[in-house]
Structure formats: C-alpha cells, structure tokens
Design a protein around this motif. Structure first.
Motif, PDB file in Angstrom:
ATOM      1  N   ARG A  80      45.168   9.526 -18.790  1.00  0.00           N
ATOM      2  CA  ARG A  80      46.487   9.874 -18.234  1.00  0.00           C
ATOM      3  C   ARG A  80      47.305  10.654 -19.259  1.00  0.00           C
ATOM      4  O   ARG A  80      47.914  11.672 -18.945  1.00  0.00           O
ATOM      5  N   GLN A  81      47.288  10.166 -20.499  1.00  0.00           N
ATOM      6  CA  GLN A  81      48.092  10.823 -21.543  1.00  0.00           C
ATOM      7  C   GLN A  81      47.597  12.241 -21.793  1.00  0.00           C
ATOM      8  O   GLN A  81      48.386  13.170 -21.923  1.00  0.00           O
ATOM      9  N   ILE A  82      46.254  12.404 -21.860  1.00  0.00           N
ATOM     10  CA  ILE A  82      45.703  13.734 -22.145  1.00  0.00           C
ATOM     11  C   ILE A  82      46.050  14.699 -21.013  1.00  0.00           C
ATOM     12  O   ILE A  82      46.415  15.852 -21.249  1.00  0.00           O
ATOM     13  N   SER A  83      45.993  14.202 -19.786  1.00  0.00           N
ATOM     14  CA  SER A  83      46.298  15.125 -18.682  1.00  0.00           C
ATOM     15  C   SER A  83      47.777  15.530 -18.694  1.00  0.00           C
ATOM     16  O   SER A  83      48.144  16.567 -18.147  1.00  0.00           O
ATOM     17  N   ASP A  84      48.612  14.736 -19.342  1.00  0.00           N
ATOM     18  CA  ASP A  84      50.049  15.056 -19.400  1.00  0.00           C
ATOM     19  C   ASP A  84      50.417  16.085 -20.469  1.00  0.00           C
ATOM     20  O   ASP A  84      51.522  16.615 -20.465  1.00  0.00           O
ATOM     21  N   ILE A  85      49.515  16.304 -21.448  1.00  0.00           N
ATOM     22  CA  ILE A  85      49.863  17.161 -22.589  1.00  0.00           C
ATOM     23  C   ILE A  85      49.580  18.623 -22.261  1.00  0.00           C
ATOM     24  O   ILE A  85      48.507  19.141 -22.560  1.00  0.00           O
ATOM     25  N   GLU A  86      50.550  19.280 -21.644  1.00  0.00           N
ATOM     26  CA  GLU A  86      50.322  20.646 -21.179  1.00  0.00           C
ATOM     27  C   GLU A  86      50.079  21.632 -22.321  1.00  0.00           C
ATOM     28  O   GLU A  86      49.319  22.585 -22.173  1.00  0.00           O
ATOM     29  N   GLU A  87      50.713  21.375 -23.481  1.00  0.00           N
ATOM     30  CA  GLU A  87      50.600  22.357 -24.569  1.00  0.00           C
ATOM     31  C   GLU A  87      49.171  22.497 -25.101  1.00  0.00           C
ATOM     32  O   GLU A  87      48.874  23.451 -25.813  1.00  0.00           O
ATOM     33  N   LEU A  88      48.286  21.572 -24.746  1.00  0.00           N
ATOM     34  CA  LEU A  88      46.901  21.682 -25.240  1.00  0.00           C
ATOM     35  C   LEU A  88      46.072  22.708 -24.465  1.00  0.00           C
ATOM     36  O   LEU A  88      45.027  23.131 -24.925  1.00  0.00           O
TER      37      LEU A  88
END
Ligand SMILES: Nc1ncnc2c1ncn2[C@@H]1O[C@H](COP(=O)(O)OP(=O)(O)OP(=O)(O)O)[C@@H](O)[C@H]1O
Ligand SMILES: [Mg+2]
Length: 249
Positions: free
Chosen positions: A119-127
């Motif tokens: 969930r957290q990784i999918s939230d990090i748009e800047e990546l």
C-alpha cells in the motif's frame, strides 16, 4: 499535579502527568489513526512477554484526541547513547537482543507487513510507475513470515528504567512479517543519523542470527520506499537515494 510536556512533534505532544504519559494528537490528526495506535498497542500488550507501557485510556484532552499510557520512568536509549558514548557497543548489543525478543513473538491479529508495504509503495508517486511496479514484484517474491515487527525500532522508542529494564514504546507501525525487513528499517533509521551505528546494528544482528547481510540489504530499497510514505521531510533525501538503489541491484 499539572501536566508537563516531555516530547513534541509537528502532529503531537506527549505530556507527563504523574504516573501517566498522555500522547495528544493535534486537531487535524485522523481519528482512525489514533484509535489504531491504541488498538495495536493493546494487542502487543496482550501478547505478553514484552515490556510495553500499558494503554490506560483513550479520550479527548482539551478538544484533541489522546491516548494515556503508563509512564515509564527512565531515559530513552538515545539519551543514554549520547551521555555514555563509551557504552555504545554494550547498548547496541542489548538493543539487538531486545529486537530479537520482539521478533520471537507472534501477534496474529496485526496487519501483514507485506500488505502495508504494498500500500505504501503504491502511494509514493515520486518513485515513478516502473520503479513501483518492480518493487511490488520484488516484495511479492520475498519470503512470507509472521514475526512481530515494531516498524520504527530505534533508540528514541526504547526507554531504559533506572534498574536497567528496557521498555519498547510507540507501536503504531507494528505489523507481522519478515524480521529482516524490520532490521533493514532500523538500519535505515540509524543511517539518517549515524552510519557507524547503522553498520554496528546490521553486523550484530547478522552475527547473532546467522543471517546473510546481503539478504537484509535486499530489503533496503523496499523499506526505504515504504518509509518515504511517512513523509518525514528530514528523511526524504536519504530515503530517495536508497529507494533508487533498487534500479542497480
Ligand atoms: N509511556 C511513556 N513513558 C515515558 N515516556 C514516554 C512514554 N511515551 C512516550 N514517551 C516519551 O515521548 C517521546 C515520544 O513518544 P512516542 O515515541 O510515542 O511518539 P512519537 O515518536 O512522536 O511518535 P511517532 O514516532 O509515531 O511519530 C518518547 O521518545 C519518550 O521520550
Ligand atoms: Mg517515537
């Protein structure tokens, strides 16, 4: 007796009132997160065998949500490390042993670390999409475990009583999952302040458990990406670097 402030961040203030510690969340702090912190702490408390401050009450303090914990009289391990740098090797050893005693527990009702990280990784748009996709694939392929993971295990979240007993506080990020991921997170948290301590921690954990350093390191980009979602500005630069190491691995 009046309450005195013992710690403050942008989103919360911790007061001491006699034998109680009252964590007060600022007005716009999500209610669900406050209740979640109280629930997770209570679940860990019920697991038994880990010294944690008991949750005494959830309520509203001067119009803001608060959680009242048992107050643990002592110093944080961070304070002790600053005051007695000569004893750092001994403190590190005790901290790793404490971490191992936490990981030896099971707390089946907590969320799964992998689900939370996904969930957290999918939230990090800047990546960027492709890095996030690669990371999710890597995360999927990592072994599934169900060990109790603290999620923010660092010296500010350990209180040492005068009699030498170690208490672990601040359980809001706790999940069940892979111990090496939790160690990778502690390593990253140390890196943000002191690379030498980070290396000491990693070496001690790997030595005590017979874990290959490469294996713990393979979690670093994923954990860095997940940690980025906490949006702590002081962590952003280093975590971005770690998260991007992924592309070269
Ligand atoms: N039960 C307690 N007894 C004694 N001191 C406490 C207790 N709870 C918190 N403290 C003190 O307050 C500080 C901050 O508390 P805590 O770690 O729970 O919040 P936080 O770090 O602000 O939260 P987060 O990491 O979720 O942003 C601790 O480092 C410790 O010094
Ligand atoms: Mg804390």
């Amino acid at each position: 007796m009046g309450a005195e402030i013992i710690a403050a961040t942008a989103t919360k203030t911790v007061y001491r009132d006699g034998d109680k510690a009252i964590k007060v969340f600022h007005a716009d702090f999500p209610k669900a997160e406050v209740l979640n912190e109280a629930l997770i702490t209570a679940r860990v408390e019920e697991t038994g065998g880990i010294k944690v401050p008991k949750v005494l009450e959830v309520g509203v303090f001067e119009g803001e949500w608060s959680i009242t914990f048992e107050f643990i009289e002592g110093k944080t391990l961070e304070q002790l490390m600053e005051e007695h740098p000569d004893q750092i090797p001994d403190y590190m050893e005790k901290m790793v042993d404490l971490h191992l005693s936490v990981m030896a527990k099971q707390c089946p009702l907590l969320n799964k670390l992998k689900d939370k990280m996904a969930r957290q990784i999918s939230d990090i748009e800047e990546l960027g999409d492709s890095t996030r996709y690669e990371m999710q694939t890597r995360l999927d392929s990592m072994p599934k475990h169900t060990k109790l993971c603290h999620g923010d295990f660092n010296p500010t979240n350990i209180i040492v009583k005068d009699d030498g007993t170690f208490y672990v506080i601040d359980w809001v990020h706790a999940t069940q999952g892979n111990a090496s991921a939790d160690v990778a997170r502690t390593y990253l948290l140390f890196c943000l302040k002191d690379q030498k301590k980070a290396d000491m921690y990693m070496d001690l954990f790997c030595k005590k458990t017979g874990t290959a350093k490469k294996y713990v390191q393979s979690w670093l980009p994923i954990v860095a990406a997940a940690q980025l979602s906490k949006k702590r500005p002081e962590e952003a630069e280093l975590l971005n670097q770690w998260a991007n190491v992924f592309e070269y691995q």
